[in-house]
Design a protein around this motif. Structure first.
Motif: not given
Length: 249
Positions: A102-107, A123-128, A146-154, A236-239
């Motif tokens: 789901n996160i990878a879709l835009p890429l 990296e995104m999964l680690t950050w969230i 689910q909200q974190r995954v949706a945000i990461a995808r966006s 917070p952790a670095a983005p």
């Protein structure tokens, strides 16, 4: 600093009822952060739908990325939408795909190489905080996950415009701070962020942000309550580096 969005006397009406939005006019500047507030039913979600081209106005002018979005041909909508990241209230994850996919879709839509996608998604999964849930499907995730995954995808492709409708409503305060930090980091890298929220404590975290307040479908001057002095935010952790992906993908 260029204008990325312009609304001029925009009205929106569903069916034959009263206008949901009435004579809305504003300008969004590239790379700025905007909070959108208002009571339930004030028209926040409707305004955001106009921003990410899910709805066309009943009247008025909307210019997006320098072009008239009201008369934009249908075959050009996908290209415009790839420049906009959207965080929906209802997540809209694809149920048969894992969190990572789901996160990878835009890429993938942008044609990025799979090796680069895999790195960015890790990296995104680690950050969230969901590395161990990379292979989980949405039905097995909690609402907050689910909200974190949706945000990461966006945000993974660093869109030019990020539209977020109550993005922290289903996460705990610490994660809400981390997500706000990511949005602010994107803003500092040049993304224009529009975030609808009821959380005054998040609003006070970004004193440089601009405020838009809706009442009964009209933009009015915001009336802010007296707030206590803000407590120091957690560190917070670095983005993730994936947020540096080129705009416009």
């Amino acid at each position: 600093m260029a204008n990325i969005v312009q609304f001029e006397n925009v009205g929106l009406r569903y069916g034959a009822g009263e206008e949901t939005l009435c004579d809305v006019s504003f300008t969004l500047r590239s790379g700025q952060f905007y909070f959108l507030t208002g009571a339930s039913g004030a028209g926040k979600t409707s305004l955001l739908k106009l921003l990410y081209l899910s709805q066309r106005p009943s009247r008025g002018i909307i210019r997006l990325f320098g072009e008239d979005a009201v008369i934009l041909p249908r075959d050009r909508l996908p290209g415009f939408r790839r420049r906009i990241g959207v965080v929906f209230q209802d997540f809209r994850l694809i149920p048969h795909l894992s969190a990572a996919d789901n996160i990878a879709l835009p890429l993938r839509v942008a044609g990025m190489a799979e090796s680069e996608i895999a790195r960015a998604v890790r990296e995104m999964l680690t950050w969230i905080g969901l590395s161990e849930r990379a292979g989980a499907r949405p039905a097995t995730l909690s609402g907050g996950e689910q909200q974190r995954v949706a945000i990461a995808r966006s945000v993974i492709a660093r869109p030019e415009l990020l539209v977020a409708d109550e993005p922290t409503g289903n996460v705990d305060p610490v994660m809400a701070e981390r997500l706000l930090h990511l949005f602010n980091s994107l803003h500092r890298l040049g993304t224009t962020v529009v975030m609808a929220t009821h959380d005054w404590h998040l609003i006070e975290r970004i004193p440089s942000a601009h405020h838009m307040h809706l009442e009964r479908g009209r933009l009015v001057d915001a009336q802010w309550p007296d707030l206590p002095p803000p407590s120091p935010p957690p560190s917070p952790a670095a983005p993730p580096r994936s947020t540096t992906v080129r705009s416009g993908l």
